[in-house]
Motif scaffolding. Structure first.
Motif, PDB file in Angstrom:
ATOM      1  N   GLY A  94      43.777  39.589  25.626  1.00  0.00           N
ATOM      2  CA  GLY A  94      44.523  40.484  26.498  1.00  0.00           C
ATOM      3  C   GLY A  94      43.772  41.778  26.766  1.00  0.00           C
ATOM      4  N   THR A  95      43.164  42.337  25.722  1.00  0.00           N
ATOM      5  CA  THR A  95      42.398  43.575  25.890  1.00  0.00           C
ATOM      6  C   THR A  95      41.212  43.352  26.813  1.00  0.00           C
ATOM      7  OG1 THR A  95      43.042  44.386  23.719  1.00  0.00           O
ATOM      8  CG2 THR A  95      41.043  45.322  24.671  1.00  0.00           C
ATOM      9  N   VAL A  96      40.479  42.274  26.595  1.00  0.00           N
ATOM     10  CA  VAL A  96      39.314  41.988  27.431  1.00  0.00           C
ATOM     11  C   VAL A  96      39.744  41.730  28.875  1.00  0.00           C
ATOM     12  CG1 VAL A  96      37.439  40.328  27.831  1.00  0.00           C
ATOM     13  CG2 VAL A  96      37.929  41.150  25.510  1.00  0.00           C
ATOM     14  N   GLU A  97      40.871  41.075  29.068  1.00  0.00           N
ATOM     15  CA  GLU A  97      41.362  40.816  30.424  1.00  0.00           C
ATOM     16  C   GLU A  97      41.661  42.127  31.146  1.00  0.00           C
ATOM     17  OE1 GLU A  97      44.316  37.586  32.537  1.00  0.00           O
ATOM     18  OE2 GLU A  97      44.879  38.376  30.564  1.00  0.00           O
ATOM     19  N   ARG A  98      42.238  43.088  30.433  1.00  0.00           N
ATOM     20  CA  ARG A  98      42.498  44.401  31.048  1.00  0.00           C
ATOM     21  C   ARG A  98      41.193  45.123  31.362  1.00  0.00           C
ATOM     22  NH1 ARG A  98      46.811  43.978  27.425  1.00  0.00           N
ATOM     23  NH2 ARG A  98      45.711  45.068  25.750  1.00  0.00           N
ATOM     24  N   HIS A  99      40.214  45.002  30.465  1.00  0.00           N
ATOM     25  CA  HIS A  99      38.895  45.590  30.753  1.00  0.00           C
ATOM     26  C   HIS A  99      38.353  45.048  32.075  1.00  0.00           C
ATOM     27  CE1 HIS A  99      37.784  46.406  26.220  1.00  0.00           C
ATOM     28  NE2 HIS A  99      38.829  47.105  26.636  1.00  0.00           N
ATOM     29  N   LEU A 100      38.395  43.729  32.212  1.00  0.00           N
ATOM     30  CA  LEU A 100      37.817  43.090  33.382  1.00  0.00           C
ATOM     31  C   LEU A 100      38.542  43.495  34.659  1.00  0.00           C
ATOM     32  CD1 LEU A 100      37.309  39.544  31.822  1.00  0.00           C
ATOM     33  CD2 LEU A 100      35.526  41.211  32.347  1.00  0.00           C
ATOM     34  N   ALA A 101      39.861  43.590  34.604  1.00  0.00           N
ATOM     35  CA  ALA A 101      40.633  43.972  35.781  1.00  0.00           C
ATOM     36  C   ALA A 101      40.304  45.395  36.205  1.00  0.00           C
ATOM     37  CB  ALA A 101      42.125  43.825  35.493  1.00  0.00           C
TER      38      ALA A 101
END
Length: 325
Positions: free
Chosen positions: A267-274
């Motif tokens: 979830g954290t990495v997904e927010r980084h990418l967005a």
């Protein structure tokens, strides 16, 4: 303003031999003080020339026609005349140090050899990490002795570089009969030789470029994203963190890894990418590539269980497909 040049105390001369140009012929003792010429008065050539001078050798001429080269010569090698490359080669009776860009090296060596500027028994050394001895074949064909001598260090071309030479490694490729002289030169420069095979030069250099050059890019990318987040002095935020991370990585290897990828925090990495996609899309692909490689290493090292990595790898793969599309 740069501080004035403060040469290091000369290292005690060491006995060494220079291999004869004829295979099987007896080696001759190298003079205690070598007569040296430098072709390429760039950041590396002038600093190594100054270090050799401090070690008791005699730099008699250097080639470098730009204003920046002349300024470096005046600062680091005061009194050493600037000459054409062929003239430098002719006066460098013991050692010719060629410190030019990788892609220019072959042409410089060929021109010096074809022009009759090189002579039998002269050691012709280059400072390229990417090349070994093959690029010096034209010099060897006229009787010169080939040597690859690459300092594993970044250079600014200022006197500050001299203080960084102590203890650094040199990637050395040399014929067997020239190894004693190569070891002596590295010792005189305050360094340690790492003997690199001819076939391994490109891999050796790729490793150094991947670590040092890409590190600079990575740090500046991080600083730019902090500025995007409103941090006015990102270097103050990054300095203690990055120093600790580098020291831990060198000491502990993959065990030094921390952060969301090593924990499988999809979830954290997904927010980084967005957020990167919206704010700095040019940073998205590099982040993806490094996150995937980090995950692979974390799994291989046992830092991240494959089951915990599944969601993370899925996020990375989905974003990669979106970027590709």
């Amino acid at each position: 303003m740069s501080a004035p040049l403060r040469p290091r105390p000369a290292a005690p001369p060491r006995a060494a031999t220079v291999g004869s140009a004829r295979p099987g012929a007896p080696a001759t003792a190298a003079p205690r003080s070598l007569t040296v010429g430098v072709v390429g008065a760039g950041r590396v050539g002038t600093v190594l020339g100054a270090a050799l001078t401090a070690a008791g050798h005699r730099v008699v001429a250097a080639a470098g026609g730009s204003g920046a080269s002349r300024a470096r010569l005046a600062l680091l090698l005061p009194g050493v005349p600037s000459r054409a490359a062929a003239d430098v080669a002719r006066t460098a009776t013991d050692l010719l140090l060629i410190a030019v860009p990788d892609d220019a090296l072959a042409g410089v060596v060929a021109a010096l050899a074809d022009g009759g500027a090189l002579h039998t028994g002269q050691v012709v050394a280059h400072t390229s990490g990417a090349h070994g001895l093959a690029v010096l074949d034209p010099a060897a064909a006229v009787g010169a002795r080939p040597l690859a001598l690459h300092p594993a260090m970044t250079f600014t071309g200022t006197p500050d570089d001299l203080g960084r030479l102590a203890g650094i490694s040199y990637g050395v490729t040399a014929p067997a009969d020239l190894r004693p002289l190569a070891a002596r030169l590295v010792a005189d420069l305050g360094g340690v030789p790492e003997w690199i095979g001819e076939a391994d030069r490109a891999l050796y250099h790729a490793a150094l470029a991947h670590g040092a050059n890409h590190l600079v890019t990575l740090v500046n990318e991080a600083a730019d994203r902090l500025r995007d987040a409103g941090v006015t002095q990102p270097e103050k935020v990054l300095a203690p963190l990055l120093r600790a991370a580098l020291e831990n990585a060198l000491r502990l290897g993959d065990d030094a890894l921390t952060g969301p990828v090593s924990r499988g925090d999809a979830g954290t990495v997904e927010r980084h990418l967005a957020r990167l996609a919206a704010t700095a899309p040019e940073s998205l692909a590099p982040y993806l590539a490094l996150a995937r490689r980090t995950a692979d290493r974390a799994i291989a090292a046992g830092r991240l269980r494959p089951a915990d990595a599944a969601s993370l790898l899925g996020v990375l793969a989905d974003t990669q497909r979106e970027v590709a599309a």
